[in-house]
Design a protein around this motif. Sequence first.
Motif, short mmCIF file in Angstrom:
data_model
loop_
_atom_site.label_atom_id
_atom_site.label_comp_id
_atom_site.label_asym_id
_atom_site.label_seq_id
_atom_site.Cartn_x
_atom_site.Cartn_y
_atom_site.Cartn_z
N GLY A 293 -1.94 -16.73 -0.80
CA GLY A 293 -1.75 -15.93 -2.02
C GLY A 293 -2.45 -14.60 -1.90
N GLY A 294 -2.06 -13.65 -2.74
CA GLY A 294 -2.66 -12.31 -2.70
C GLY A 294 -1.63 -11.25 -3.04
N ILE A 295 -1.98 -10.01 -2.68
CA ILE A 295 -1.10 -8.87 -2.97
C ILE A 295 -0.50 -8.41 -1.65
CG2 ILE A 295 -1.03 -6.54 -3.94
CD1 ILE A 295 -3.91 -7.34 -5.15
N ILE A 296 0.80 -8.33 -1.60
CA ILE A 296 1.45 -7.87 -0.37
C ILE A 296 2.14 -6.54 -0.63
CG2 ILE A 296 3.14 -8.40 1.45
CD1 ILE A 296 2.76 -11.40 0.65
N LEU A 297 1.67 -5.49 0.06
CA LEU A 297 2.32 -4.17 -0.04
C LEU A 297 3.14 -3.99 1.22
CD1 LEU A 297 -0.45 -1.57 -1.04
CD2 LEU A 297 1.27 -2.62 -2.47
N THR A 298 4.43 -3.82 1.06
CA THR A 298 5.23 -3.68 2.27
C THR A 298 6.50 -2.84 2.05
OG1 THR A 298 6.29 -4.88 4.09
CG2 THR A 298 6.49 -5.86 1.92
N THR A 299 6.99 -2.29 3.13
CA THR A 299 8.24 -1.55 3.12
C THR A 299 9.37 -2.53 3.43
OG1 THR A 299 7.49 -0.97 5.35
CG2 THR A 299 7.42 0.76 3.72
N ALA A 300 10.64 -2.24 3.10
CA ALA A 300 11.10 -1.01 2.52
C ALA A 300 11.15 -1.08 0.98
CB ALA A 300 12.52 -0.73 3.04
N GLY A 301 10.90 0.07 0.36
CA GLY A 301 10.79 0.14 -1.09
C GLY A 301 12.05 -0.29 -1.83
N MET A 302 13.21 -0.06 -1.22
CA MET A 302 14.47 -0.44 -1.89
C MET A 302 15.07 -1.71 -1.29
SD MET A 302 16.22 3.20 -2.69
CE MET A 302 15.23 4.69 -2.76
N LEU A 303 14.25 -2.41 -0.51
CA LEU A 303 14.58 -3.73 0.07
C LEU A 303 15.72 -3.70 1.08
CD1 LEU A 303 14.30 -6.10 -3.05
CD2 LEU A 303 12.55 -4.76 -1.96
N GLY A 304 15.98 -2.54 1.67
CA GLY A 304 17.09 -2.42 2.62
C GLY A 304 16.74 -2.88 4.02
N GLY A 305 15.47 -3.05 4.33
CA GLY A 305 15.05 -3.47 5.68
C GLY A 305 13.55 -3.69 5.70
#
Length: 422
Positions: A293-305
Motif C-alpha cells: 500500500g502507499g502512494i504511486i505516482l506514475t506516467t502516463a498521465g492520460m493512461l495511454g502507456g
Amino acid sequence: MIKIKARFLGGAGEVGKSGIMISDNKTNIIMDYGVKLQEEPVEYPIAPKEKIDFVIPSHAHLDHSGAVPVLFKRSNPKVLATDLTLELSYLLLNDSLKIAKKRKERLPFSKRELKDMMRNAEPVGYRSPRKLRGMRAELFDAGHIPGSSSILLTKEKRIFYTGDIKLKASRLLNGCSLPSKVDILITESTYGDTIQPEREKEEEKIKHHVKEALANNDIALIPTFAVGRAQELLLMLEEFADFIAMDGMAKQATEIIHYYKKYIKNAKELKKIMSKITWIRNTRQRDSIIKKGGIILTTAGMLGGGPIIYYLQKLHDNPKTKILFSGFLVEDTPGYNLLKSGIYSNEEMGGKKNNFKVQCEMHRFNFSAHADREELLDIIKKLSPEKVICVHGDKCKKFAKDITELLNINAFAPKCGEEIVL
Ligand SMILES: [Zn+2]
C-alpha cells in the motif's frame, strides 16, 4: 519599411501541432514545431518550403517540440531554447522514437535528425537577448513547466508569443514574467472561456483522498505527466513522502528538473523529498508496493502507456484503491474514457489488448499549468498590445471576440495555413 509576416503552420484554432513561422525578407524563424498526439495517426504541422534559419521551441511538451527534428530533413536551423527545454525535449523525443520502434511504426524523423537537432542546439537563458540575422530574440519565463519560455521577437515591432503560459505561481514555479509593452501579442487560448478552481482547494482535496487511502492501508494511484506535474505533486504531498513510490518517465524527468534547479522554486525541498521516496526500478518492486500500500505516482498521465497500465491491470478490481487524476485528459484518451465509462480500454505495445472494468474509486483534480480566462486577460492588459492573435485553443475565435469587446483591442484567430503581415 520591411514587412514581417507570420504564417500559422499548426495549432491555430486547435490544441496540438503548434508552429508559427515569422519571416522578414531574409530570415525565417519558427517558434514551436510540435505534434498533435491525440490524432491517429499523429498529425504534424505544415512543412514550409523555405529554408529555416532558426527554430525556437517554447517548451518541451511534444505538442510544441515534437516535430522539430523533422525540419532537419530540409534545413539546418539553429535550435534556440533554455538548456532544460533542450534536455527534456531530447528525453521525450527519444522516447517517441523508442515507442515507434516497439510498435513497428515509422516517424517522419529518425535518430539522425534528432542528433542533428541536438548538434545545432544553443541554450539561451531568460532575458538574454540574441541577435538572429537582423531580428532579436529574447526568452521570458512562461511559468508553465520548468524551463518553459515565452518568446519576444523584435524587428521594428515587438512581437510576443506566450507559448503555453501560467500567470499564477504554483508550489513548483513562480508564474510567468513579462516584458514591458509589446506591439503584437500571439497568445495561447486554451482556457479562454474557463475559470479554474483555486489550486489550494484542489490540493486540500487530493490530500484528503491520499490520507484516507493511507489510513486504510490501501493505494492512491496517481497518474501524472512526467514534466512539471510529477514534481509539483511531490511538493504537494511532502508530508507523505515516506509512502510515495515513483515510476516511469516521471523518474527521469524529476532527476533532470532537479539538476536544472534554477528553474524551480523549491529545489531544496524537492531534493529532500526525492531522498525519501521509493524509486521503482523493476516489477518486483512494483508488486511489493501494491502489496504494502502507499502512494504511486506514475506516467502516463492520460493512461495511454507506461507503468500505469501494469498498476491498473493489478488493481482494477479493488474498490478500495483510489485513482486520483491529476491532470488534463484529452477527449478519447484511455484516461478520459475510463473516467467516463468505468472501462479501461487500450492496446498496449506489442498488440496486447486491455479491456476491463475498473472498480476503483476515481476522482479528478484540476491543477492546470495554463492560465485561465482571467489570467489571460490580465496578461493582455499588462502587455497592452495593438493587436492580439489567438492560437492554441478550441475556441480561439470566441476568445478573440471577447478580447475586442472587453478590452477594446483588435484581436483575431487565424486559420491553420494562413499568412498575415504583422
Ligand atoms: Zn505545454
